[in-house]
Design a protein around this motif. Structure first.
Motif, PDB file in Angstrom:
ATOM      1  N   ASP A   9       0.802  -1.221   0.000  1.00 43.60           N
ATOM      2  CA  ASP A   9       0.000   0.000   0.000  1.00 43.60           C
ATOM      3  C   ASP A   9       0.838   1.276   0.000  1.00 43.60           C
ATOM      4  O   ASP A   9       0.553   2.205   0.747  1.00 43.60           O
ATOM      5  CB  ASP A   9      -0.965  -0.019   1.198  1.00 43.60           C
ATOM      6  CG  ASP A   9      -1.876  -1.219   1.137  1.00 43.60           C
ATOM      7  OD1 ASP A   9      -2.954  -1.116   0.559  1.00 43.60           O
ATOM      8  OD2 ASP A   9      -1.477  -2.301   1.639  1.00 43.60           O
ATOM      9  N   ASP A  39      -1.274  -2.661  -4.092  1.00 43.21           N
ATOM     10  CA  ASP A  39      -1.568  -1.232  -4.038  1.00 43.21           C
ATOM     11  C   ASP A  39      -0.262  -0.447  -4.141  1.00 43.21           C
ATOM     12  O   ASP A  39       0.050   0.412  -3.303  1.00 43.21           O
ATOM     13  CB  ASP A  39      -2.366  -0.852  -2.774  1.00 43.21           C
ATOM     14  CG  ASP A  39      -3.857  -1.120  -2.929  1.00 43.21           C
ATOM     15  OD1 ASP A  39      -4.279  -1.631  -3.990  1.00 43.21           O
ATOM     16  OD2 ASP A  39      -4.612  -0.820  -1.975  1.00 43.21           O
ATOM     17  N   ASN A  69      -5.902  -3.929  -5.440  1.00 37.56           N
ATOM     18  CA  ASN A  69      -7.098  -3.447  -6.130  1.00 37.56           C
ATOM     19  C   ASN A  69      -6.860  -2.103  -6.812  1.00 37.56           C
ATOM     20  O   ASN A  69      -7.339  -1.877  -7.920  1.00 37.56           O
ATOM     21  CB  ASN A  69      -8.300  -3.384  -5.175  1.00 37.56           C
ATOM     22  CG  ASN A  69      -8.028  -2.603  -3.914  1.00 37.56           C
ATOM     23  OD1 ASN A  69      -6.971  -2.752  -3.302  1.00 37.56           O
ATOM     24  ND2 ASN A  69      -8.964  -1.766  -3.508  1.00 37.56           N
ATOM     25  N   HIS A  70      -6.094  -1.209  -6.187  1.00 35.80           N
ATOM     26  CA  HIS A  70      -5.799   0.074  -6.834  1.00 35.80           C
ATOM     27  C   HIS A  70      -5.040  -0.128  -8.147  1.00 35.80           C
ATOM     28  O   HIS A  70      -5.238   0.624  -9.096  1.00 35.80           O
ATOM     29  CB  HIS A  70      -4.982   0.972  -5.903  1.00 35.80           C
ATOM     30  CG  HIS A  70      -5.818   1.666  -4.871  1.00 35.80           C
ATOM     31  ND1 HIS A  70      -6.065   3.019  -4.880  1.00 35.80           N
ATOM     32  CD2 HIS A  70      -6.479   1.178  -3.801  1.00 35.80           C
ATOM     33  CE1 HIS A  70      -6.847   3.342  -3.851  1.00 35.80           C
ATOM     34  NE2 HIS A  70      -7.097   2.242  -3.176  1.00 35.80           N
ATOM     35  N   HIS A 162      -2.444  -9.399  -1.468  1.00 37.46           N
ATOM     36  CA  HIS A 162      -2.853  -8.029  -1.129  1.00 37.46           C
ATOM     37  C   HIS A 162      -3.991  -8.087  -0.094  1.00 37.46           C
ATOM     38  O   HIS A 162      -3.910  -7.471   0.954  1.00 37.46           O
ATOM     39  CB  HIS A 162      -3.289  -7.265  -2.379  1.00 37.46           C
ATOM     40  CG  HIS A 162      -3.748  -5.883  -2.069  1.00 37.46           C
ATOM     41  ND1 HIS A 162      -2.926  -4.956  -1.459  1.00 37.46           N
ATOM     42  CD2 HIS A 162      -4.946  -5.252  -2.232  1.00 37.46           C
ATOM     43  CE1 HIS A 162      -3.602  -3.834  -1.267  1.00 37.46           C
ATOM     44  NE2 HIS A 162      -4.824  -3.989  -1.721  1.00 37.46           N
ATOM     45  N   HIS A 202      -3.561  -3.988   2.186  1.00 36.13           N
ATOM     46  CA  HIS A 202      -4.958  -3.614   1.930  1.00 36.13           C
ATOM     47  C   HIS A 202      -5.686  -3.021   3.138  1.00 36.13           C
ATOM     48  O   HIS A 202      -6.452  -2.076   2.961  1.00 36.13           O
ATOM     49  CB  HIS A 202      -5.732  -4.825   1.380  1.00 36.13           C
ATOM     50  CG  HIS A 202      -7.074  -4.499   0.819  1.00 36.13           C
ATOM     51  ND1 HIS A 202      -7.274  -3.489  -0.094  1.00 36.13           N
ATOM     52  CD2 HIS A 202      -8.303  -5.036   1.040  1.00 36.13           C
ATOM     53  CE1 HIS A 202      -8.558  -3.439  -0.412  1.00 36.13           C
ATOM     54  NE2 HIS A 202      -9.202  -4.352   0.261  1.00 36.13           N
TER      55      HIS A 202
HETATM   56 FE   LIG Z   1      -6.112  -2.305  -1.387  1.00 40.59          FE
END
Ligand SMILES: [Fe+2]
Ligand SMILES: [Fe+2]
Lengths: 245, 86
Positions: A9, A39, A69-70, A162, A202
């Motif tokens: 992240d 991320d 996810n990003h 993640h 995450h």
């Molecule tokens: Fe995330």
């Protein structure tokens, strides 16, 4: 002794370019490998991936990553992996890599993972297409993680995701969003394969330490959780083998 | 706009979604608390600039709110020490 540095992240974009680099320059003095738990970017664009490539490229330790996810927000996951790969960063997505660390084989299997929730309080692949697609994706990537872990021919086996495999490392996050933060299916795969340790990101407001039902240590290395550029975890394979026998 | 009629729960939800979905911020980890006309932001972001951008996005949606930005910029220094796992 195997020294694993890890962070997730970092959410890099041009505005944060170079922020981490000073702390990374002498990573080899305190670690043998750097894991990036997804991320890596803010919006998943190629421009942002180039920032990540500059930040983590050419370090004195191997760098192994999964996307988050990003990193999928712009639907350019493959392009991101290519940009990172060109910078020497290994991006895992349902596969693994074995590194030689001072004569010891360190195997890392990685997958982004996905949500769904935790044992007894999770969603099922039932009903609408959207619901089935959601849970089937989690089941599929968890399966890939399990297979990739089992295929590692290594002295130490590390799971890198993640999303979180356990809820312990989510403490601090609102309970209501746990199903979007991880899935027990990841933990089940990790336990079945008897991995030695698992890293994830995450959950920015979560907690660093957790454990699977099978007793595998889990570390949430999201940068807001570890409050530094990375953290170093030292494993002793011989002792881990003793503990398992 | 946040109006006097809107229950605060919906206003908070709208602000949170905006901070996550607005490309300027794309922050999913920022907490929003509303007390009357005062909005409190907390959590962590990667830079000072990103912290300031949160104010702008909130202001664009609800100009009547006073923003208290308690968000922290995450540490990017090397860690002190290491964890030994046995
Ligand atoms: Fe995330
Ligand atoms: Fe994140």
């Amino acid at each position: 002794m195997i020294r694993i540095a890890a962070v997730g992240d970092v959410h890099l974009a041009p505005d944060a370019s170079g922020h981490l680099r000073p702390a990374l320059e002498e990573l080899g003095d305190c670690s043998d490998v750097l894991l990036l738990a997804g991320d890596l970017t803010k919006h998943g664009t190629v421009e942002e991936a180039e920032v990540v490539a500059r930040e983590f490229g050419g370090l004195d330790v191997p760098v192994v990553a999964v996307l988050g996810n990003h990193d999928h927000h712009s639907d350019q996951g493959e392009e991101l992996s290519t940009v990172l790969g060109e910078a020497g960063i290994t991006v895992l997505e349902g596969d693994g890599i074995v590194l030689d660390v001072n004569g010891r084989r360190v195997g890392i299997a990685g997958v982004k993972g996905f949500g769904g929730g935790f044992a007894g309080k999770c969603a099922s692949a039932f009903g609408e297409q959207e619901m089935k697609a959601f849970i089937n994706h989690t089941a599929e990537v968890s399966d890939q993680l399990g297979k990739a872990l089992e295929e590692l021919d290594a002295d130490v086996r590390v799971a890198l995701t993640h999303y979180s495999p356990v809820k312990e490392t989510l403490r601090g996050e609102p309970l209501e969003i746990y199903p979007f933060l991880g899935s027990y299916l990841l933990a089940e795969a990790i336990d079945k394969a008897r991995a030695d340790i698992a890293f994830h990101g995450h959950a920015h407001a979560g907690t660093e330490h957790g454990m699977t039902a099978g007793g595998v240590r889990v570390r949430n290395v999201a940068q807001p959780v570890i409050r530094s550029a990375y953290k170093v975890y030292c494993l002793e394979p011989a002792e881990l083998e003793q503990a398992a026998s | 706009m946040t109006t006097d009629q809107e229950p605060p729960q919906y206003a908070v939800a709208r602000l949170r979604r905006a901070l996550a979905e607005d490309p300027r911020t794309a922050e999913q980890g920022v907490r929003v608390d509303l007390r009357g006309e005062q909005v409190y932001l907390s959590g962590d972001v990667a830079s000072e600039e990103r912290k300031r951008t949160l104010d702008q996005v909130v202001h664009d949606i609800a100009a009547n709110l006073k923003v208290h930005n308690d968000v922290r910029v995450v540490e990017a220094k090397a860690p002190v020490g290491q964890e030994e796992l046995r």
